[in-house]
Design a protein around this motif. Structure first.
Motif, PDB file in Angstrom:
ATOM      1  N   PRO A  55      -2.205  29.492  11.970  1.00  0.00           N
ATOM      2  CA  PRO A  55      -1.347  28.879  12.992  1.00  0.00           C
ATOM      3  C   PRO A  55      -2.087  28.075  14.056  1.00  0.00           C
ATOM      4  O   PRO A  55      -1.657  26.975  14.413  1.00  0.00           O
ATOM      5  N   ASP A  56      -3.207  28.582  14.567  1.00  0.00           N
ATOM      6  CA  ASP A  56      -3.929  27.841  15.622  1.00  0.00           C
ATOM      7  C   ASP A  56      -4.454  26.503  15.108  1.00  0.00           C
ATOM      8  O   ASP A  56      -4.371  25.485  15.800  1.00  0.00           O
ATOM      9  N   ALA A  57      -4.969  26.492  13.889  1.00  0.00           N
ATOM     10  CA  ALA A  57      -5.472  25.248  13.306  1.00  0.00           C
ATOM     11  C   ALA A  57      -4.321  24.273  13.069  1.00  0.00           C
ATOM     12  O   ALA A  57      -4.441  23.072  13.360  1.00  0.00           O
ATOM     13  N   ALA A  58      -3.200  24.783  12.569  1.00  0.00           N
ATOM     14  CA  ALA A  58      -2.044  23.918  12.319  1.00  0.00           C
ATOM     15  C   ALA A  58      -1.523  23.322  13.618  1.00  0.00           C
ATOM     16  O   ALA A  58      -1.167  22.140  13.669  1.00  0.00           O
ATOM     17  N   ARG A  59      -1.467  24.131  14.670  1.00  0.00           N
ATOM     18  CA  ARG A  59      -1.008  23.627  15.973  1.00  0.00           C
ATOM     19  C   ARG A  59      -1.909  22.486  16.456  1.00  0.00           C
ATOM     20  O   ARG A  59      -1.434  21.473  16.944  1.00  0.00           O
ATOM     21  N   GLU A  60      -3.206  22.683  16.338  1.00  0.00           N
ATOM     22  CA  GLU A  60      -4.153  21.672  16.819  1.00  0.00           C
ATOM     23  C   GLU A  60      -3.998  20.356  16.058  1.00  0.00           C
ATOM     24  O   GLU A  60      -3.950  19.278  16.658  1.00  0.00           O
ATOM     25  N   VAL A  61      -3.903  20.446  14.741  1.00  0.00           N
ATOM     26  CA  VAL A  61      -3.742  19.233  13.933  1.00  0.00           C
ATOM     27  C   VAL A  61      -2.382  18.586  14.229  1.00  0.00           C
ATOM     28  O   VAL A  61      -2.296  17.367  14.414  1.00  0.00           O
ATOM     29  N   ALA A  62      -1.339  19.408  14.296  1.00  0.00           N
ATOM     30  CA  ALA A  62      -0.002  18.870  14.570  1.00  0.00           C
ATOM     31  C   ALA A  62       0.039  18.188  15.936  1.00  0.00           C
ATOM     32  O   ALA A  62       0.643  17.112  16.077  1.00  0.00           O
ATOM     33  N   GLN A  63      -0.587  18.788  16.928  1.00  0.00           N
ATOM     34  CA  GLN A  63      -0.592  18.173  18.257  1.00  0.00           C
ATOM     35  C   GLN A  63      -1.259  16.805  18.233  1.00  0.00           C
ATOM     36  O   GLN A  63      -0.794  15.872  18.887  1.00  0.00           O
TER      37      GLN A  63
ATOM     38  N   ALA B 137       5.315  18.744  24.295  1.00  0.00           N
ATOM     39  CA  ALA B 137       3.974  18.831  24.904  1.00  0.00           C
ATOM     40  C   ALA B 137       3.206  17.533  24.688  1.00  0.00           C
ATOM     41  O   ALA B 137       2.467  17.086  25.566  1.00  0.00           O
ATOM     42  N   ALA B 138       3.387  16.916  23.526  1.00  0.00           N
ATOM     43  CA  ALA B 138       2.700  15.651  23.240  1.00  0.00           C
ATOM     44  C   ALA B 138       3.185  14.560  24.180  1.00  0.00           C
ATOM     45  O   ALA B 138       2.395  13.764  24.682  1.00  0.00           O
ATOM     46  N   VAL B 139       4.482  14.527  24.443  1.00  0.00           N
ATOM     47  CA  VAL B 139       5.032  13.533  25.360  1.00  0.00           C
ATOM     48  C   VAL B 139       4.444  13.745  26.755  1.00  0.00           C
ATOM     49  O   VAL B 139       4.028  12.790  27.419  1.00  0.00           O
ATOM     50  N   ARG B 140       4.384  15.001  27.185  1.00  0.00           N
ATOM     51  CA  ARG B 140       3.793  15.285  28.509  1.00  0.00           C
ATOM     52  C   ARG B 140       2.319  14.900  28.560  1.00  0.00           C
ATOM     53  O   ARG B 140       1.839  14.378  29.559  1.00  0.00           O
ATOM     54  N   ALA B 141       1.595  15.151  27.478  1.00  0.00           N
ATOM     55  CA  ALA B 141       0.162  14.868  27.447  1.00  0.00           C
ATOM     56  C   ALA B 141      -0.115  13.374  27.560  1.00  0.00           C
ATOM     57  O   ALA B 141      -1.088  12.961  28.183  1.00  0.00           O
ATOM     58  N   ILE B 142       0.750  12.567  26.959  1.00  0.00           N
ATOM     59  CA  ILE B 142       0.566  11.109  26.981  1.00  0.00           C
ATOM     60  C   ILE B 142       1.110  10.536  28.294  1.00  0.00           C
ATOM     61  O   ILE B 142       0.683   9.480  28.742  1.00  0.00           O
ATOM     62  N   GLY B 143       2.052  11.225  28.890  1.00  0.00           N
ATOM     63  CA  GLY B 143       2.593  10.773  30.168  1.00  0.00           C
ATOM     64  C   GLY B 143       3.756   9.835  30.042  1.00  0.00           C
ATOM     65  O   GLY B 143       4.023   9.046  30.933  1.00  0.00           O
TER      66      GLY B 143
ATOM     67  N   ALA C  55       1.950   9.908  17.446  1.00  0.00           N
ATOM     68  CA  ALA C  55       3.324   9.417  17.290  1.00  0.00           C
ATOM     69  C   ALA C  55       3.878   8.938  18.629  1.00  0.00           C
ATOM     70  O   ALA C  55       4.529   7.883  18.697  1.00  0.00           O
ATOM     71  N   VAL C  56       3.622   9.683  19.687  1.00  0.00           N
ATOM     72  CA  VAL C  56       4.094   9.285  21.019  1.00  0.00           C
ATOM     73  C   VAL C  56       3.432   7.975  21.442  1.00  0.00           C
ATOM     74  O   VAL C  56       4.080   7.087  22.022  1.00  0.00           O
TER      75      VAL C  56
END
Length: 118
Positions: free
Chosen positions: A24-32, A111-117, A38-39
């Motif tokens: 799960p941790d590896a999948a989360r990192e790659v997915a993020q 979270a990706a949207v927040r990270a990109i701003g 994408a964002v």
């Protein structure tokens, strides 16, 4: 999903059938990473759309043809970026599926949207 869509579909098939499994941790990192990309593609797509309506070329036919050519390129870029964003989201889902945590896709997308701003 012409651009990257086949790879995303193959990943989904492998993860759905159990051929591909991830922690799960590896999948989360790659997915993020895919979701952040994408964002970013979404933002670039919006910028390309704004380039479709540029002015200041004058009234000559050659100027109008040049203006139309740039507008066509902007729309083509927008379409490619939309396909890339869709494929990236598909890749993220495939990796999350491989770890059995696909339910986290919306949370990671936000979270990706927040990270990109955006």
């Amino acid at each position: 999903m012409a651009i990257g869509g086949e790879a995303a579909a193959q990943l989904w098939n492998a993860s759905s059938s159990g051929q591909l499994r991830m922690e799960p941790d590896a999948a989360r990192e790659v997915a993020q990473a895919y979701l952040r990309f994408a964002v970013m593609c979404d933002g670039w797509s919006d910028a390309a759309l704004r380039l479709e309506k540029i002015s200041g070329f004058g009234g000559l036919k050659s100027s109008l043809d040049l203006q139309q050519g740039f507008a066509d390129k902007a729309m083509a870029a927008k379409q490619v970026l939309e396909q890339m964003a869709l494929a990236a989201r598909g890749m993220a889902d495939g990796y999350l599926q491989a770890a059995g945590i696909l339910a986290e896709a919306d949370e990671l997308g936000a979270a990706a949207v927040r990270a990109i701003g955006n």
